[in-house]
Motif scaffolding. Structure first.
Motif, PDB file in Angstrom:
ATOM      1  N   SER A 149      -4.607   5.217  14.076  1.00  0.00           N
ATOM      2  CA  SER A 149      -5.725   4.715  14.920  1.00  0.00           C
ATOM      3  C   SER A 149      -7.075   5.003  13.855  1.00  0.00           C
ATOM      4  CB  SER A 149      -5.948   5.375  16.291  1.00  0.00           C
ATOM      5  OG  SER A 149      -4.724   5.031  16.870  1.00  0.00           O
ATOM      6  N   SER A 150      -7.002   6.077  13.301  1.00  0.00           N
ATOM      7  CA  SER A 150      -8.428   6.206  12.764  1.00  0.00           C
ATOM      8  C   SER A 150      -8.458   5.417  11.384  1.00  0.00           C
ATOM      9  CB  SER A 150      -8.635   7.795  12.280  1.00  0.00           C
ATOM     10  OG  SER A 150      -8.935   8.417  13.710  1.00  0.00           O
ATOM     11  N   ILE A 151      -7.216   5.547  10.499  1.00  0.00           N
ATOM     12  CA  ILE A 151      -6.945   4.814   9.297  1.00  0.00           C
ATOM     13  C   ILE A 151      -7.065   3.369   9.409  1.00  0.00           C
ATOM     14  CG2 ILE A 151      -5.629   4.491   7.290  1.00  0.00           C
ATOM     15  CD1 ILE A 151      -6.851   7.099   7.510  1.00  0.00           C
ATOM     16  N   TYR A 152      -6.716   2.721  10.641  1.00  0.00           N
ATOM     17  CA  TYR A 152      -6.699   1.383  10.895  1.00  0.00           C
ATOM     18  C   TYR A 152      -8.262   0.744  11.074  1.00  0.00           C
ATOM     19  CZ  TYR A 152      -6.847  -2.704  13.822  1.00  0.00           C
ATOM     20  OH  TYR A 152      -7.175  -3.953  14.280  1.00  0.00           O
ATOM     21  N   GLU A 153      -9.207   1.736  11.097  1.00  0.00           N
ATOM     22  CA  GLU A 153     -10.692   1.484  11.265  1.00  0.00           C
ATOM     23  C   GLU A 153     -11.108   1.418   9.912  1.00  0.00           C
ATOM     24  OE1 GLU A 153     -12.621   3.775  14.030  1.00  0.00           O
ATOM     25  OE2 GLU A 153     -11.194   3.301  15.655  1.00  0.00           O
ATOM     26  N   THR A 154     -10.262   1.642   8.796  1.00  0.00           N
ATOM     27  CA  THR A 154     -10.983   1.727   7.359  1.00  0.00           C
ATOM     28  C   THR A 154     -10.243   0.588   6.562  1.00  0.00           C
ATOM     29  OG1 THR A 154      -9.053   3.070   6.311  1.00  0.00           O
ATOM     30  CG2 THR A 154     -10.987   4.304   7.521  1.00  0.00           C
ATOM     31  N   HIS A 155     -10.693   0.324   5.597  1.00  0.00           N
ATOM     32  CA  HIS A 155     -10.022  -0.675   4.657  1.00  0.00           C
ATOM     33  C   HIS A 155      -8.627  -0.220   3.872  1.00  0.00           C
ATOM     34  CE1 HIS A 155     -13.907  -2.515   5.449  1.00  0.00           C
ATOM     35  NE2 HIS A 155     -13.343  -3.489   5.145  1.00  0.00           N
ATOM     36  N   LEU A 156      -8.176   1.147   4.202  1.00  0.00           N
ATOM     37  CA  LEU A 156      -7.037   1.504   3.633  1.00  0.00           C
ATOM     38  C   LEU A 156      -5.802   1.207   3.893  1.00  0.00           C
ATOM     39  CD1 LEU A 156      -8.275   5.213   3.736  1.00  0.00           C
ATOM     40  CD2 LEU A 156      -7.864   3.923   1.558  1.00  0.00           C
ATOM     41  N   ASN A 157      -4.775   1.000   2.929  1.00  0.00           N
ATOM     42  CA  ASN A 157      -3.437   0.498   3.134  1.00  0.00           C
ATOM     43  C   ASN A 157      -2.548   1.633   3.791  1.00  0.00           C
ATOM     44  OD1 ASN A 157      -0.662  -0.027   2.707  1.00  0.00           O
ATOM     45  ND2 ASN A 157      -1.517  -1.861   1.760  1.00  0.00           N
ATOM     46  N   GLN A 158      -2.260   1.838   4.966  1.00  0.00           N
ATOM     47  CA  GLN A 158      -1.398   2.884   5.643  1.00  0.00           C
ATOM     48  C   GLN A 158      -0.193   3.025   4.945  1.00  0.00           C
ATOM     49  OE1 GLN A 158      -2.050   4.214   8.461  1.00  0.00           O
ATOM     50  NE2 GLN A 158      -3.303   3.097  10.054  1.00  0.00           N
ATOM     51  N   THR A 159       0.497   2.413   3.918  1.00  0.00           N
ATOM     52  CA  THR A 159       1.729   2.518   3.273  1.00  0.00           C
ATOM     53  C   THR A 159       1.618   3.048   1.905  1.00  0.00           C
ATOM     54  OG1 THR A 159       1.853   0.223   2.397  1.00  0.00           O
ATOM     55  CG2 THR A 159       2.589   0.455   4.635  1.00  0.00           C
TER      56      THR A 159
ATOM     57  N   LYS B  99     -11.402  10.250  10.335  1.00  0.00           N
ATOM     58  CA  LYS B  99     -11.791   8.843   9.875  1.00  0.00           C
ATOM     59  C   LYS B  99     -12.741   8.883   8.644  1.00  0.00           C
ATOM     60  CE  LYS B  99     -14.584   6.187  12.146  1.00  0.00           C
ATOM     61  NZ  LYS B  99     -15.199   5.293  13.087  1.00  0.00           N
ATOM     62  N   LEU B 100     -13.614  10.054   8.645  1.00  0.00           N
ATOM     63  CA  LEU B 100     -14.266  10.275   7.613  1.00  0.00           C
ATOM     64  C   LEU B 100     -13.680  10.778   6.417  1.00  0.00           C
ATOM     65  CD1 LEU B 100     -17.156  12.275   9.456  1.00  0.00           C
ATOM     66  CD2 LEU B 100     -17.450  10.086   8.449  1.00  0.00           C
ATOM     67  N   ASP B 101     -12.373  11.592   6.500  1.00  0.00           N
ATOM     68  CA  ASP B 101     -11.628  11.655   5.415  1.00  0.00           C
ATOM     69  C   ASP B 101     -10.737  10.510   4.796  1.00  0.00           C
ATOM     70  OD1 ASP B 101     -11.906  14.183   5.569  1.00  0.00           O
ATOM     71  OD2 ASP B 101      -9.659  14.968   6.003  1.00  0.00           O
ATOM     72  N   GLY B 102     -10.750   9.492   5.485  1.00  0.00           N
ATOM     73  CA  GLY B 102     -10.438   8.106   4.990  1.00  0.00           C
ATOM     74  C   GLY B 102     -11.287   7.324   4.222  1.00  0.00           C
ATOM     75  N   TYR B 103     -12.557   7.649   4.697  1.00  0.00           N
ATOM     76  CA  TYR B 103     -13.868   7.002   3.688  1.00  0.00           C
ATOM     77  C   TYR B 103     -13.846   8.021   2.754  1.00  0.00           C
ATOM     78  CZ  TYR B 103     -15.094   4.304   7.811  1.00  0.00           C
ATOM     79  OH  TYR B 103     -15.038   3.185   8.949  1.00  0.00           O
ATOM     80  N   LYS B 104     -13.496   8.917   2.720  1.00  0.00           N
ATOM     81  CA  LYS B 104     -13.876   9.960   1.474  1.00  0.00           C
ATOM     82  C   LYS B 104     -12.860   9.614   0.325  1.00  0.00           C
ATOM     83  CE  LYS B 104     -15.118  14.515   3.819  1.00  0.00           C
ATOM     84  NZ  LYS B 104     -14.236  15.764   4.061  1.00  0.00           N
ATOM     85  N   LEU B 105     -11.578   9.179   0.794  1.00  0.00           N
ATOM     86  CA  LEU B 105     -10.540   8.819   0.057  1.00  0.00           C
ATOM     87  C   LEU B 105     -10.798   7.554  -0.600  1.00  0.00           C
ATOM     88  CD1 LEU B 105      -7.747   9.341  -1.231  1.00  0.00           C
ATOM     89  CD2 LEU B 105      -6.560   8.056   0.892  1.00  0.00           C
ATOM     90  N   ILE B 106     -11.613   6.620   0.011  1.00  0.00           N
ATOM     91  CA  ILE B 106     -11.837   5.137  -0.635  1.00  0.00           C
ATOM     92  C   ILE B 106     -12.927   5.557  -1.755  1.00  0.00           C
ATOM     93  CG2 ILE B 106     -13.323   3.312   0.015  1.00  0.00           C
ATOM     94  CD1 ILE B 106     -11.900   3.065   2.748  1.00  0.00           C
ATOM     95  N   LYS B 107     -13.892   6.393  -1.272  1.00  0.00           N
ATOM     96  CA  LYS B 107     -15.086   6.972  -2.228  1.00  0.00           C
ATOM     97  C   LYS B 107     -14.098   7.374  -3.730  1.00  0.00           C
ATOM     98  CE  LYS B 107     -19.238   6.820  -0.724  1.00  0.00           C
ATOM     99  NZ  LYS B 107     -20.496   6.318  -1.577  1.00  0.00           N
ATOM    100  N   TYR B 108     -13.300   8.195  -3.433  1.00  0.00           N
ATOM    101  CA  TYR B 108     -12.336   8.666  -4.611  1.00  0.00           C
ATOM    102  C   TYR B 108     -11.624   7.669  -5.444  1.00  0.00           C
ATOM    103  CZ  TYR B 108      -8.775  11.102  -7.705  1.00  0.00           C
ATOM    104  OH  TYR B 108      -8.369  11.616  -8.754  1.00  0.00           O
ATOM    105  N   ILE B 109     -11.052   6.633  -4.599  1.00  0.00           N
ATOM    106  CA  ILE B 109     -10.425   5.600  -5.168  1.00  0.00           C
ATOM    107  C   ILE B 109     -11.076   4.443  -5.981  1.00  0.00           C
ATOM    108  CG2 ILE B 109      -9.023   3.539  -4.592  1.00  0.00           C
ATOM    109  CD1 ILE B 109      -8.072   5.202  -2.245  1.00  0.00           C
ATOM    110  N   VAL B 110     -12.515   4.280  -5.391  1.00  0.00           N
ATOM    111  CA  VAL B 110     -13.308   3.397  -5.843  1.00  0.00           C
ATOM    112  C   VAL B 110     -14.386   3.990  -6.830  1.00  0.00           C
ATOM    113  CG1 VAL B 110     -15.118   1.483  -5.535  1.00  0.00           C
ATOM    114  CG2 VAL B 110     -13.060   1.889  -3.966  1.00  0.00           C
ATOM    115  N   GLU B 111     -14.880   5.047  -6.664  1.00  0.00           N
ATOM    116  CA  GLU B 111     -16.065   5.413  -7.374  1.00  0.00           C
ATOM    117  C   GLU B 111     -15.602   6.887  -8.231  1.00  0.00           C
ATOM    118  OE1 GLU B 111     -19.363   6.317  -4.854  1.00  0.00           O
ATOM    119  OE2 GLU B 111     -19.168   4.208  -3.805  1.00  0.00           O
ATOM    120  N   ASN B 112     -14.661   7.251  -7.958  1.00  0.00           N
ATOM    121  CA  ASN B 112     -13.822   8.698  -8.619  1.00  0.00           C
ATOM    122  C   ASN B 112     -14.645   9.729  -8.149  1.00  0.00           C
ATOM    123  OD1 ASN B 112     -11.918   9.798 -10.012  1.00  0.00           O
ATOM    124  ND2 ASN B 112     -13.274   9.867 -11.941  1.00  0.00           N
ATOM    125  N   LYS B 113     -15.281   9.660  -6.844  1.00  0.00           N
ATOM    126  CA  LYS B 113     -16.042  10.897  -6.546  1.00  0.00           C
ATOM    127  C   LYS B 113     -14.861  11.845  -5.851  1.00  0.00           C
ATOM    128  CE  LYS B 113     -19.495  12.068  -3.267  1.00  0.00           C
ATOM    129  NZ  LYS B 113     -20.373  11.748  -2.183  1.00  0.00           N
TER     130      LYS B 113
END
Length: 334
Positions: free
Chosen positions: A208-218, A309-323
């Protein structure tokens, strides 16, 4: 209105739309669930519904999690994804190809850190037998993860962490809840039943939390994307298992709120929680995951559920910005 509420249905019956509400019908009559503030709906027993009902909850943005009569997870239905990003999916795929090992190591490191923080409480209260394991978690695991490793080696380290963690239960849990070995499908004793049930609840919360981000669940990093599940939710939930699932278990067992004779199905060799046991566990689990605390880095109050959900956003930051990706650490809680 914020959609914060999780609703649980424990009895058999039928779900359908009634005007602008969810109607649940069983042998006792009709019960109505408002959709305005409902985020998730858990069916913990055999429940029937039709596609008209699914369309209704989909448009309302409600996720449905299904369990069978024995309490085993069947699957989830969530609304058509509105936060879809083709660009992020491409970048997430490239990250899996080029930087998978970095994310996998970060997840395993977080598991070790949060198990350490969870068990340190018992060490401070006299369980000195835990010292060897705590020292291993703090030094040896980090030394190993600092090396160049294959995904198989990283998974081996993860397996060792969980195996030694389960072995440590004998130092602070009653004999009825000692784990000889981890058995998942189906669990074969009370502690396995609690772990399986708790892990499944956390997994569905993470979906449910990952659904609220733009991440691909698979597209996952530690777990294989070929497992046929929402494997990214398996990744993200790992760091939270010690501090949500196991903290709930340890508290319930330690305070004797969950007991083998009272709260497990005797006909199934005490390997599954009965309805009363499930209700007690779910109540404690919901209290724990919704617990608010001052976050050291955010400098504001938040909940464990929001941190997923914040961990999902952290992962997006790593994917996009290499943070650097650092999953939630219990030390972030003041």
């Amino acid at each position: 209105m914020a959609k914060n509420h999780t609703r649980y249905i424990f009895s058999m019956g039928e779900l359908k739309r009634k005007d602008n509400s969810i109607a649940f019908k069983n042998e006792k009559g009709n019960f109505y669930i408002p959709i305005q503030d409902t985020r998730e709906l858990y069916c913990m027993n055999e429940v029937s519904f039709n596609t008209k009902f699914l369309d209704f909850i989909s448009r309302a943005g409600i996720t449905l999690h299904l369990f069978n009569y024995h309490g085993n997870y069947s699957g989830s239905f969530y609304p058509k994804e509105q936060l879809v990003s083709g660009d992020l999916t491409i970048k997430q795929s490239l990250c899996f190809i080029e930087r998978r090992l970095n994310v996998a190591k970060a997840v395993v490191r977080a598991i070790a850190l949060n198990i350490h923080e969870t068990l340190y409480h018992y060490f401070r209260h006299g369980k000195k037998e835990l010292k060897e394991f705590l020292d291993w978690l703090k030094s040896d695991v980090e030394k190993f993860l600092s090396k160049e490793l294959t995904i198989e080696q990283i998974l081996f380290v993860e397996g060792q962490i969980w195996s030694r963690f389960y072995d440590s239960f004998k130092y602070f849990l009653p004999e009825d809840f000692i784990m000889n070995k981890r058995v998942k499908r189906p669990p074969d004793n009370p502690i396995n039943a609690l772990v399986s049930f708790g892990n499944t609840l956390l997994y569905t919360k993470t979906i449910s939390s990952i659904y609220e981000t733009h991440l691909n669940q698979t597209i996952s990093f530690l777990h294989s994307p070929r497992e046929g599940r929402f494997s990214l939710s398996l990744d993200i939930s790992e760091a939270f298992k010690p501090i949500i699932v196991f903290k709930t278990i340890f508290d319930l067992v330690g305070k004797k709120r969950i007991q083998v004779a009272k709260h497990f199905d005797k006909s199934l060799n005490y390997a599954l929680l009965n309805e009363e046991g499930k209700k007690i566990f779910i109540d404690a689990f919901e209290t724990r995951i919704n617990e608010t605390f001052m976050h050291k880095k955010l400098k504001r109050k938040t909940s464990f559920k929001n941190c997923i959900k914040l961990d999902g956003y952290k992962l997006i930051k790593y994917i996009v910005e290499n943070k650097e990706f650092k999953p939630f650490n219990l030390k972030d809680k003041i």
